[in-house]
Design a protein around this motif. Structure first.
Motif, PDB file in Angstrom:
ATOM      1  N   GLU A 218       2.642   2.279  -3.166  1.00 22.77           N
ATOM      2  CA  GLU A 218       2.902   1.543  -1.923  1.00 22.77           C
ATOM      3  C   GLU A 218       4.394   1.288  -1.747  1.00 22.77           C
ATOM      4  OE1 GLU A 218      -1.414  -0.755  -1.657  1.00 22.77           O
ATOM      5  OE2 GLU A 218       0.219  -1.668  -2.771  1.00 22.77           O
ATOM      6  N   PHE A 219       5.085   1.004  -2.865  1.00 21.41           N
ATOM      7  CA  PHE A 219       6.534   0.771  -2.774  1.00 21.41           C
ATOM      8  C   PHE A 219       7.269   2.043  -2.375  1.00 21.41           C
ATOM      9  CE2 PHE A 219       8.254  -3.383  -4.123  1.00 21.41           C
ATOM     10  CZ  PHE A 219       7.063  -4.065  -4.227  1.00 21.41           C
ATOM     11  N   ARG A 220       6.849   3.162  -2.968  1.00 25.76           N
ATOM     12  CA  ARG A 220       7.534   4.428  -2.645  1.00 25.76           C
ATOM     13  C   ARG A 220       7.349   4.806  -1.186  1.00 25.76           C
ATOM     14  NH1 ARG A 220       5.139   6.171  -7.512  1.00 25.76           N
ATOM     15  NH2 ARG A 220       6.606   5.867  -9.226  1.00 25.76           N
ATOM     16  N   ALA A 221       6.241   4.364  -0.602  1.00 28.18           N
ATOM     17  CA  ALA A 221       5.950   4.708   0.795  1.00 28.18           C
ATOM     18  C   ALA A 221       6.587   3.727   1.784  1.00 28.18           C
ATOM     19  CB  ALA A 221       4.432   4.735   1.003  1.00 28.18           C
ATOM     20  N   ASP A 222       7.184   2.645   1.274  1.00 32.63           N
ATOM     21  CA  ASP A 222       7.687   1.577   2.151  1.00 32.63           C
ATOM     22  C   ASP A 222       9.097   1.903   2.641  1.00 32.63           C
ATOM     23  OD1 ASP A 222       7.242  -1.653   2.661  1.00 32.63           O
ATOM     24  OD2 ASP A 222       9.353  -1.101   2.403  1.00 32.63           O
ATOM     25  N   GLU A 223       9.267   1.851   3.947  1.00 35.41           N
ATOM     26  CA  GLU A 223      10.535   2.228   4.575  1.00 35.41           C
ATOM     27  C   GLU A 223      11.715   1.398   4.048  1.00 35.41           C
ATOM     28  OE1 GLU A 223      13.092   4.254   6.869  1.00 35.41           O
ATOM     29  OE2 GLU A 223      10.996   4.739   6.460  1.00 35.41           O
ATOM     30  N   HIS A 224      11.544   0.076   4.008  1.00 37.71           N
ATOM     31  CA  HIS A 224      12.612  -0.834   3.541  1.00 37.71           C
ATOM     32  C   HIS A 224      12.977  -0.537   2.078  1.00 37.71           C
ATOM     33  CE1 HIS A 224      14.795  -4.575   2.779  1.00 37.71           C
ATOM     34  NE2 HIS A 224      13.969  -4.852   1.791  1.00 37.71           N
ATOM     35  N   VAL A 225      11.971  -0.357   1.251  1.00 39.66           N
ATOM     36  CA  VAL A 225      12.218  -0.074  -0.170  1.00 39.66           C
ATOM     37  C   VAL A 225      12.960   1.250  -0.316  1.00 39.66           C
ATOM     38  CG1 VAL A 225      11.096   0.450  -2.386  1.00 39.66           C
ATOM     39  CG2 VAL A 225      10.244  -1.437  -0.973  1.00 39.66           C
ATOM     40  N   ARG A 226      12.528   2.257   0.427  1.00 36.17           N
ATOM     41  CA  ARG A 226      13.172   3.577   0.320  1.00 36.17           C
ATOM     42  C   ARG A 226      14.625   3.504   0.753  1.00 36.17           C
ATOM     43  NH1 ARG A 226       8.851   7.844   1.041  1.00 36.17           N
ATOM     44  NH2 ARG A 226      10.330   9.107   2.180  1.00 36.17           N
ATOM     45  N   ARG A 227      14.867   2.829   1.857  1.00 36.56           N
ATOM     46  CA  ARG A 227      16.215   2.807   2.428  1.00 36.56           C
ATOM     47  C   ARG A 227      17.157   1.987   1.537  1.00 36.56           C
ATOM     48  NH1 ARG A 227      17.499  -0.771   6.008  1.00 36.56           N
ATOM     49  NH2 ARG A 227      15.323  -1.095   6.553  1.00 36.56           N
ATOM     50  N   VAL A 228      16.698   0.793   1.113  1.00 40.55           N
ATOM     51  CA  VAL A 228      17.608  -0.127   0.420  1.00 40.55           C
ATOM     52  C   VAL A 228      17.669   0.151  -1.083  1.00 40.55           C
ATOM     53  CG1 VAL A 228      18.103  -2.568  -0.058  1.00 40.55           C
ATOM     54  CG2 VAL A 228      17.173  -1.884   2.171  1.00 40.55           C
ATOM     55  N   TYR A 229      16.542   0.540  -1.679  1.00 35.29           N
ATOM     56  CA  TYR A 229      16.491   0.588  -3.149  1.00 35.29           C
ATOM     57  C   TYR A 229      16.338   1.990  -3.726  1.00 35.29           C
ATOM     58  CZ  TYR A 229      15.923  -4.406  -2.674  1.00 35.29           C
ATOM     59  OH  TYR A 229      16.116  -5.708  -2.366  1.00 35.29           O
TER      60      TYR A 229
END
Ligand code: ATP
Ligand code: MG
Length: 233
Positions: A218-229
């Motif tokens: 779910e984290f890998r698919a999350d836009e915010h997580v991908r962009r920031v982290y």
């Protein structure tokens, strides 16, 4: 196993944890991720009784944790701190023995064997003074010392920070083994890619608040997580 509800922690007037709630079930491997200064170390120090909290509940196995750090260790909650905090002038073996302090007059040969099986280099260096170990060896010793206390819940604060990829891999494999052997793990990581590879469930802490919880997928698919982290990948 661990249940934290609405935890508020201050340093002076600085409000560092602002209503953190999280839980860890028996046997889980959970990571708390977040950038520098998010409050990960503060959270772990508060669980361990090293920092007082202003408001909130910290329960372990359905009972509130005591306030005294030594009593918290005796309950089976053991903290492997950021920066290792080894006894630098003592040998590898002596550091490991210090980790067993919660057990009085106990034969620790089985526990030593378990740590040496996990980290064979520590057996080779049993008589070496801790501060002369390499960074990776020191981190293995810090984890080994924590294991000597027979944790039920192991709190690991940034165990691979600054280490070479090959050392990181050895430690990550050891953590999987420790978890498979029945130890529940709560890991703090600022390296999100590492945390997503290691843990089965993840909390994202940003400026003292949990802003997301989910599986690594779910984290890998999350836009915010991908962009920031994850560097936008
Ligand atoms: N002893 C202290 N006195 C005052 N402020 C502190 C103290 N320790 C931490 N802080 C502040 O609390 C906030 C959270 O710090 P903390 O060390 O918990 O973050 P962290 O998520 O572990 O960061 P890092 O990834 O860099 O380890 C920061 O703003 C920090 O400056
Ligand atoms: Mg920290």
């Amino acid at each position: 196993m661990l249940r934290i509800e609405n935890l508020h922690v201050y340093y002076g007037k600085a409000h560092v944890l602002k209503g953190v709630s999280l839980h860890v079930a028996p046997g889980e491997f959970v990571a708390v991720i977040g950038p520098n200064g998010a409050g990960k170390t503060t959270l772990f120090r508060t669980i361990s009784g090293l920092k007082e909290h202003h408001h909130g509940v910290i329960a372990f196995k359905d009972a509130p944790l005591p306030k005294d750090p030594a009593q918290i260790v005796r309950r089976g909650v053991i903290h492997c701190p950021e920066g290792r905090h080894l006894f630098g002038d003592m040998t590898v073996r002596e550091n490991l023995e210090m980790g067993a302090f919660r057990w009085d007059h106990r034969d620790m040969s089985d526990d030593l064997e378990r740590v040496y099986a996990l980290f064979p280099v520590l057996r080779e260096r049993e008589r070496q003074i801790a501060r002369t170990l390499s960074g990776g060896e020191q981190q293995m010793l810090a984890i080994g010392r924590a294991l000597m206390g027979r944790p039920e819940l192991l709190l690991l604060d940034e165990p691979t920070l600054g280490l070479a990829p090959i050392v990181r891999k050895a430690i990550a494999e050891a953590l999987q083994q420790i978890n498979q052997d029945g130890v529940t793990i709560l890991l703090a990581e600022q390296n999100v890619a590492f945390a997503l590879a290691d843990a089965r469930r993840v909390y994202l802490l940003e400026t003292g608040q949990i802003v997301k919880v989910g599986t690594p997928e779910e984290f890998r698919a999350d836009e915010h997580v991908r962009r920031v982290y994850l560097g936008g990948v």
